[in-house]
Write a protein that holds these residues in place. Structure first.
Motif, PDB file in Angstrom:
ATOM      1  N   SER B 116       9.628   1.765  -9.351  1.00 37.20           N
ATOM      2  CA  SER B 116       8.318   2.407  -9.383  1.00 37.20           C
ATOM      3  C   SER B 116       7.811   2.729  -7.984  1.00 37.20           C
ATOM      4  CB  SER B 116       7.317   1.484 -10.074  1.00 37.20           C
ATOM      5  OG  SER B 116       7.791   1.133 -11.347  1.00 37.20           O
ATOM      6  N   SER B 117       6.983   3.769  -7.896  1.00 39.34           N
ATOM      7  CA  SER B 117       6.377   4.135  -6.602  1.00 39.34           C
ATOM      8  C   SER B 117       4.987   3.547  -6.466  1.00 39.34           C
ATOM      9  CB  SER B 117       6.268   5.643  -6.468  1.00 39.34           C
ATOM     10  OG  SER B 117       7.422   6.254  -6.949  1.00 39.34           O
ATOM     11  N   TYR B 118       4.522   2.854  -7.494  1.00 37.83           N
ATOM     12  CA  TYR B 118       3.174   2.286  -7.462  1.00 37.83           C
ATOM     13  C   TYR B 118       3.237   0.820  -7.856  1.00 37.83           C
ATOM     14  CZ  TYR B 118       2.123   7.218  -7.378  1.00 37.83           C
ATOM     15  OH  TYR B 118       2.089   8.539  -7.026  1.00 37.83           O
ATOM     16  N   VAL B 119       2.301   0.040  -7.317  1.00 38.75           N
ATOM     17  CA  VAL B 119       2.288  -1.384  -7.620  1.00 38.75           C
ATOM     18  C   VAL B 119       0.921  -1.755  -8.188  1.00 38.75           C
ATOM     19  CG1 VAL B 119       2.727  -3.712  -6.736  1.00 38.75           C
ATOM     20  CG2 VAL B 119       3.819  -1.744  -5.643  1.00 38.75           C
ATOM     21  N   LEU B 120       0.943  -2.460  -9.316  1.00 40.40           N
ATOM     22  CA  LEU B 120      -0.286  -2.982  -9.919  1.00 40.40           C
ATOM     23  C   LEU B 120      -0.372  -4.455  -9.527  1.00 40.40           C
ATOM     24  CD1 LEU B 120      -2.689  -2.803 -11.932  1.00 40.40           C
ATOM     25  CD2 LEU B 120      -1.060  -3.236 -13.767  1.00 40.40           C
ATOM     26  N   ILE B 121      -1.416  -4.798  -8.760  1.00 43.05           N
ATOM     27  CA  ILE B 121      -1.540  -6.166  -8.244  1.00 43.05           C
ATOM     28  C   ILE B 121      -2.699  -6.872  -8.938  1.00 43.05           C
ATOM     29  CG2 ILE B 121      -1.900  -7.575  -6.164  1.00 43.05           C
ATOM     30  CD1 ILE B 121      -0.655  -5.342  -4.535  1.00 43.05           C
ATOM     31  N   SER B 122      -2.508  -8.151  -9.214  1.00 39.20           N
ATOM     32  CA  SER B 122      -3.545  -8.903  -9.917  1.00 39.20           C
ATOM     33  C   SER B 122      -3.458 -10.373  -9.555  1.00 39.20           C
ATOM     34  CB  SER B 122      -3.338  -8.697 -11.423  1.00 39.20           C
ATOM     35  OG  SER B 122      -3.955  -9.704 -12.161  1.00 39.20           O
ATOM     36  N   GLY B 123      -4.551 -11.100  -9.793  1.00 37.52           N
ATOM     37  CA  GLY B 123      -4.523 -12.556  -9.693  1.00 37.52           C
ATOM     38  C   GLY B 123      -4.384 -13.108 -11.098  1.00 37.52           C
ATOM     39  N   SER B 124      -4.907 -14.305 -11.330  1.00 40.86           N
ATOM     40  CA  SER B 124      -4.798 -14.865 -12.679  1.00 40.86           C
ATOM     41  C   SER B 124      -6.146 -15.283 -13.237  1.00 40.86           C
ATOM     42  CB  SER B 124      -3.857 -16.065 -12.682  1.00 40.86           C
ATOM     43  OG  SER B 124      -4.467 -17.149 -12.005  1.00 40.86           O
ATOM     44  N   GLN B 125      -7.230 -15.050 -12.487  1.00 37.60           N
ATOM     45  CA  GLN B 125      -8.509 -15.624 -12.915  1.00 37.60           C
ATOM     46  C   GLN B 125      -9.495 -14.607 -13.458  1.00 37.60           C
ATOM     47  OE1 GLN B 125      -9.279 -18.079  -9.462  1.00 37.60           O
ATOM     48  NE2 GLN B 125      -7.939 -19.672 -10.271  1.00 37.60           N
ATOM     49  N   VAL B 190      -7.878  -6.896  -9.339  1.00 34.93           N
ATOM     50  CA  VAL B 190      -6.806  -6.062  -9.867  1.00 34.93           C
ATOM     51  C   VAL B 190      -6.854  -4.724  -9.144  1.00 34.93           C
ATOM     52  CG1 VAL B 190      -5.826  -5.004 -11.953  1.00 34.93           C
ATOM     53  CG2 VAL B 190      -7.128  -7.145 -12.125  1.00 34.93           C
ATOM     54  N   TYR B 191      -5.735  -4.279  -8.581  1.00 37.36           N
ATOM     55  CA  TYR B 191      -5.733  -2.978  -7.927  1.00 37.36           C
ATOM     56  C   TYR B 191      -4.373  -2.308  -7.991  1.00 37.36           C
ATOM     57  CZ  TYR B 191      -4.311  -5.815  -3.781  1.00 37.36           C
ATOM     58  OH  TYR B 191      -3.717  -6.688  -2.909  1.00 37.36           O
ATOM     59  N   ILE B 192      -4.412  -0.997  -7.819  1.00 37.55           N
ATOM     60  CA  ILE B 192      -3.192  -0.200  -7.835  1.00 37.55           C
ATOM     61  C   ILE B 192      -2.996   0.345  -6.420  1.00 37.55           C
ATOM     62  CG2 ILE B 192      -2.090   1.879  -8.771  1.00 37.55           C
ATOM     63  CD1 ILE B 192      -3.982   1.452 -11.279  1.00 37.55           C
ATOM     64  N   ILE B 193      -1.790   0.249  -5.913  1.00 36.91           N
ATOM     65  CA  ILE B 193      -1.539   0.729  -4.548  1.00 36.91           C
ATOM     66  C   ILE B 193      -0.191   1.446  -4.507  1.00 36.91           C
ATOM     67  CG2 ILE B 193      -0.604  -1.553  -3.905  1.00 36.91           C
ATOM     68  CD1 ILE B 193      -1.688  -1.024  -1.052  1.00 36.91           C
ATOM     69  N   ASN B 194      -0.097   2.455  -3.656  1.00 30.05           N
ATOM     70  CA  ASN B 194       1.165   3.173  -3.507  1.00 30.05           C
ATOM     71  C   ASN B 194       2.155   2.266  -2.789  1.00 30.05           C
ATOM     72  OD1 ASN B 194      -0.480   5.073  -4.520  1.00 30.05           O
ATOM     73  ND2 ASN B 194      -0.414   6.449  -2.748  1.00 30.05           N
ATOM     74  N   LYS B 195       3.364   2.218  -3.277  1.00 28.80           N
ATOM     75  CA  LYS B 195       4.328   1.242  -2.774  1.00 28.80           C
ATOM     76  C   LYS B 195       4.658   1.439  -1.298  1.00 28.80           C
ATOM     77  CE  LYS B 195       8.718   1.183  -4.019  1.00 28.80           C
ATOM     78  NZ  LYS B 195       9.865   1.050  -4.938  1.00 28.80           N
ATOM     79  N   GLU B 196       4.871   2.695  -0.886  1.00 29.49           N
ATOM     80  CA  GLU B 196       5.200   2.949   0.526  1.00 29.49           C
ATOM     81  C   GLU B 196       4.101   2.416   1.432  1.00 29.49           C
ATOM     82  OE1 GLU B 196       7.964   3.942   1.884  1.00 29.49           O
ATOM     83  OE2 GLU B 196       8.766   3.928  -0.175  1.00 29.49           O
ATOM     84  N   LEU B 197       2.874   2.683   1.001  1.00 30.89           N
ATOM     85  CA  LEU B 197       1.725   2.239   1.777  1.00 30.89           C
ATOM     86  C   LEU B 197       1.698   0.713   1.848  1.00 30.89           C
ATOM     87  CD1 LEU B 197      -1.017   2.869   3.170  1.00 30.89           C
ATOM     88  CD2 LEU B 197      -2.058   2.750   0.897  1.00 30.89           C
ATOM     89  N   LEU B 198       1.968   0.088   0.734  1.00 26.75           N
ATOM     90  CA  LEU B 198       1.975  -1.377   0.692  1.00 26.75           C
ATOM     91  C   LEU B 198       2.952  -1.929   1.739  1.00 26.75           C
ATOM     92  CD1 LEU B 198       1.899  -3.711  -2.328  1.00 26.75           C
ATOM     93  CD2 LEU B 198       3.864  -3.895  -0.845  1.00 26.75           C
ATOM     94  N   MET B 199       4.148  -1.334   1.790  1.00 26.18           N
ATOM     95  CA  MET B 199       5.148  -1.821   2.741  1.00 26.18           C
ATOM     96  C   MET B 199       4.678  -1.624   4.192  1.00 26.18           C
ATOM     97  SD  MET B 199       7.370  -2.961   0.612  1.00 26.18           S
ATOM     98  CE  MET B 199       8.871  -3.333   1.496  1.00 26.18           C
ATOM     99  N   GLU B 200       4.038  -0.478   4.440  1.00 27.18           N
ATOM    100  CA  GLU B 200       3.506  -0.230   5.790  1.00 27.18           C
ATOM    101  C   GLU B 200       2.455  -1.257   6.170  1.00 27.18           C
ATOM    102  OE1 GLU B 200       1.704   3.644   6.469  1.00 27.18           O
ATOM    103  OE2 GLU B 200       3.473   4.553   5.476  1.00 27.18           O
ATOM    104  N   ILE B 201       1.550  -1.509   5.216  1.00 24.61           N
ATOM    105  CA  ILE B 201       0.463  -2.457   5.499  1.00 24.61           C
ATOM    106  C   ILE B 201       1.029  -3.846   5.762  1.00 24.61           C
ATOM    107  CG2 ILE B 201      -1.574  -3.603   4.511  1.00 24.61           C
ATOM    108  CD1 ILE B 201      -2.257  -1.015   3.071  1.00 24.61           C
ATOM    109  N   VAL B 202       2.052  -4.205   5.004  1.00 29.90           N
ATOM    110  CA  VAL B 202       2.684  -5.520   5.213  1.00 29.90           C
ATOM    111  C   VAL B 202       3.185  -5.619   6.660  1.00 29.90           C
ATOM    112  CG1 VAL B 202       4.698  -6.932   4.604  1.00 29.90           C
ATOM    113  CG2 VAL B 202       3.284  -5.940   2.801  1.00 29.90           C
ATOM    114  N   ASP B 203       3.894  -4.579   7.125  1.00 27.92           N
ATOM    115  CA  ASP B 203       4.416  -4.597   8.504  1.00 27.92           C
ATOM    116  C   ASP B 203       3.299  -4.714   9.523  1.00 27.92           C
ATOM    117  OD1 ASP B 203       6.995  -4.500   7.675  1.00 27.92           O
ATOM    118  OD2 ASP B 203       7.140  -2.313   7.745  1.00 27.92           O
TER     119      ASP B 203
END
Lengths: 384, 368
Positions: B116-125, B190-203
């Motif tokens: 996928s090119s998009y990531v759905l991120i969430s916690g558990s609470q 809960v948020y949706i983020i573009n995967k490429e962007l996520l990797m950039e932000i991580v770096d």
């Protein structure tokens, strides 16, 4: 080579169950609030460590096939062995429907040979009981028997309704009387057999060639073995056992689960009854609800009164209802102020508000589905 | 077709559940009669078409692993994709990452290899029953970098204090992410983020020695990113303390809440077990309660939630309480405003009464 494999006869049409088996085989009939009849034998196999099982299907098998699937709920999804559904098939020589219990096994000799077992357990999928088949096998081996038949003591006055086995004191069978007028014993066959495979195979092949035979274990194979003085023994079972072949006995067997002693068997950690479970949420019991002496499954909404009844999943019982001694299959909706007594309501039937159906103790409990219900409504002009 | 992969990040969850989190992390606390907290995030992802889900789990995850298994119950036992439980294990001597960036850094492969090119991120609470298809469509239509799912709270409670608030313009572009306690528009985590962007932000975050992906990577870079907000409507709950846990469970006894959370066309999924239907004895009295299978009831149960396999003996009364799996309550017991964790045995004749605001909690496997 495996020591023992199971062959489960699940092709029965179950004619005497009426509308309950209109579209499904008897072993697939819902039972006990969340199970199907066959779950008891399937779970017995799992709990008895029978790791290879052939399930012989024939009549309306869709529901049954879907239920069994790859055998996962019973831990029978194995790399080797596990569960195989065996339906009738055509081959070069034509092929046939299974014409009797023995014929069904005969037509699957190649399946059994693949596993090359020393013993074969033959059971059927239409009885409610919990039995450790390993104990049956132990006794079979200790007796060096050719066949061991599980029996249950029935009341003497009812013995003439059953296939009665006459045995010596050491439980060696010397005679088999089908529904005898003057029974010599009260040991009735439960239709559960262990055979030494080499012996059974020879008899199956011989029986298949006999034109006059009905190809049935009780009527043909067992008598033939007795005629030849083979070593046949009875295994005495003293637990709960019920044949759910009629609407009356189906209803009774469900009611028996409400009994404190036997009903606890469903909740026995050492002998679980497994089934295909669902994702329905826990049941919701409303403010004015009264529930006594009953079994209620997940996904139900209860606002009325439930007495001595069994509710499958996703059943709604509205306010003002009184449900007594009844069985409501999954998805049944009961409108407000309805009274039901001794009624079996089939899957997804919607009973309109204010209906009253009471069947007296003397009659057989009534099975209703949407079709039967609309017939009844037309007949009586909304008043039943 | 555009698809999302999932990430349930447990790193920054609040674990202030006292007794309930002695032996487990917050995500595996039993909730709602049959479920665990994580079931909601997980089911929502699966019901939103997500076919691969990773879980960042740092501590006390034995019961979480037991619960999730192969992911089969969420249809996540797949040849491709499926469930990845990512424990905190790394031996890279050059690794400088901190906080949840450690997880991202050590599991780059999960994101890189995912289809996928998009990531759905969430916690558990954040507890809800939601299909995120609409939010995803919205994210794509708006060509956003990040879409934050928000919800508006009618009545603010203490458990809401620790959540970010969202300020946005008329068409949903996020202008500010604050801690303004008066703002009722909460970020659900809960948020949706573009995967490429996520990797950039991580770096970037690692390069700048940051330790919180969302705070440093998104909140602090808000001006540089196109961040949208999408409003979640309908029943939801934030659960992060004993008090909120108790209150939100009790709210499910109102039928409309129960229906909204559990009775949507897509059910919340959980680990399936084989328990028989609930067995009601002759004199049982049960009113306004939620009961899971396997219970045996001979006493009185009112306004309570009973998990699987609870046994309530004769002459016992249970009110406004949450009783977890396999508890046994002997004869003549009185329980009110109580939470019993799993496998608790209450012996004959006991009386335990908590207050409505502070329920009395008994830890797992105690005999009282």
């Amino acid at each position: 080579m495996e020591e023992i494999i199971g062959m489960l006869l699940a092709g029965g049409e179950g004619k005497r169950l009426g509308a309950l088996t209109n579209n499904i085989a008897k072993p697939a009939v819902p039972f006990g609030g969340k199970y199907r009849i066959i779950d008891f034998t399937l779970s017995n196999c799992t709990n008895s460590n029978i790791q290879t099982l052939g399930v012989l299907t024939q009549y309306s098998p869709l529901e049954l096939n879907r239920h069994i699937g790859n055998g996962k709920p019973w831990d029978m999804n194995r790399g080797t062995g596990g569960v195989s559904v065996l339906s009738p098939y055509t081959a070069k020589n034509g092929g046939d429907w299974y014409s009797g219990t023995a014929d069904a096994i005969y037509q699957n000799i190649h399946f059994i040979n693949q596993h090359n077992p020393e013993y074969v357990l033959v059971i059927s999928g239409d009885h409610i009981y919990q039995m450790d088949y390993q104990r049956l096998l132990e006794q079979h081996k200790a007796n060096n028997a050719d066949a061991t038949i599980s029996v249950i003591e029935v009341p003497w006055e009812e013995a003439s309704r059953f296939g009665i086995l006459n045995t010596t004191e050491s439980l060696r069978i010397y005679e088999f009387d089908e529904k005898p007028l003057n029974p010599k014993s009260n040991l009735a066959s439960m239709g559960i057999y262990i055979f030494t495979w080499e012996t059974l195979k020879a008899y199956l092949i011989k029986d298949a060639q006999k034109k006059s035979s009905s190809h049935d274990f009780g009527k043909d194979i067992i008598p033939a073995m007795l005629d030849n003085d083979l070593r046949l023994y009875a295994y005495q079972f003293d637990g709960y056992w019920k044949d759910v072949g009629t609407i009356q006995s189906y209803w009774e067997a469900n009611m028996d689960l409400l009994d404190e002693d036997w009903g606890q068997a469903l909740n026995n950690k050492n002998w679980k009854i497994y089934t295909n479970d669902s994702n329905f949420p826990p049941q919701f019991i409303g403010e004015g609800a009264v529930v006594h002496h009953s079994l209620v499954n997940s996904g139900c909404f209860v606002y009325g009164t439930i007495e001595s009844s069994v509710l499958f999943k996703n059943v709604v019982v509205e306010r003002g209802c009184v449900i007594n001694q009844s069985i409501l299959h999954q998805g049944v909706k009961i409108g407000k102020n309805t009274t039901l007594e001794r009624v079996i309501v089939m899957e997804n039937t919607e009973i309109p508000e204010g209906t009253s159906i009471r069947i007296s103790e003397k009659e057989e409990p009534l099975v209703i589905n949407q079709e039967i219900l609309s017939g009844m409504l037309t007949l009586s002009g909304e008043e039943i | 077709m555009d698809t999302m992969m999932g990430l349930i990040n447990l790193e920054h969850e609040h674990h202030i559940f006292n007794e309930l989190t002695y032996f487990r992390n917050g995500s595996s606390i039993p909730f709602g009669g049959r479920y665990r907290m994580i079931d909601f995030a997980l089911s929502n992802m699966v019901n939103s078409g997500v076919q691969e889900v990773a879980i960042f789990a740092r501590s006390k995850f034995r019961s979480l692993l037991d619960h999730l298994g192969t992911g089969e119950n969420w249809s996540l036992d797949r040849r491709n994709g499926g469930l990845y439980i990512l424990p905190p294990d790394w031996n890279d001597p050059t690794d400088m990452s901190r906080g949840d960036l450690q997880f991202f850094h050590n599991n780059r492969d999960y994101f890189r290899r995912g289809k996928s090119s998009y990531v759905l991120i969430s916690g558990s609470q954040f507890i809800s029953n939601t299909d995120y298809h609409d939010a995803f469509k919205f994210h794509l239509d708006r060509k956003a970098d990040v879409t934050l799912i928000s919800t508006k709270i009618e009545e603010l409670q203490p458990e809401h204090n620790s959540y970010f608030r969202i300020e946005s313009d008329d068409i949903g572009w996020v202008k500010n992410i604050t801690n303004d306690r008066k703002n009722p528009t909460l970020f659900t985590g809960v948020y949706i983020i573009n995967k490429e962007l996520l990797m950039e932000i991580v770096d970037d975050c690692i390069a700048y020695n940051n330790n919180h992906f969302f705070v440093h990577g998104i909140k602090e870079r808000l001006a540089d990113l196109k961040v949208q907000t999408y409003r979640h409507r309908g029943y939801s709950a934030f659960v992060n303390t004993i008090e909120s846990y108790y209150r939100q469970n009790m709210k499910l006894l109102a039928e409309e809440n129960y229906r909204e959370l559990f009775y949507q066309p897509t059910f919340i999924r959980t680990k399936i077990s084989t328990s028989p239907p609930v067995k009601y004895r002759k004199d049982s009295v049960v009113k306004n309660s939620i009961l899971a299978n396997g219970c045996t009831i001979a006493g009185e149960v009112e306004d309570s939630i009973l998990f699987r396999g609870v046994s309530v003996k004769k002459g016992t009364t249970i009110k406004n309480s949450i009783i977890m799996q396999r508890c046994t309550i002997d004869e003549g017991v009185y329980l009110e405003n109580v939470i019993l964790d799993k496998d608790v045995h209450v012996t004959e004749g006991q009386r335990i009464i908590g207050s409505k605001d502070k329920p009395y909690v008994v830890a797992k496997r105690q005999t009282v």
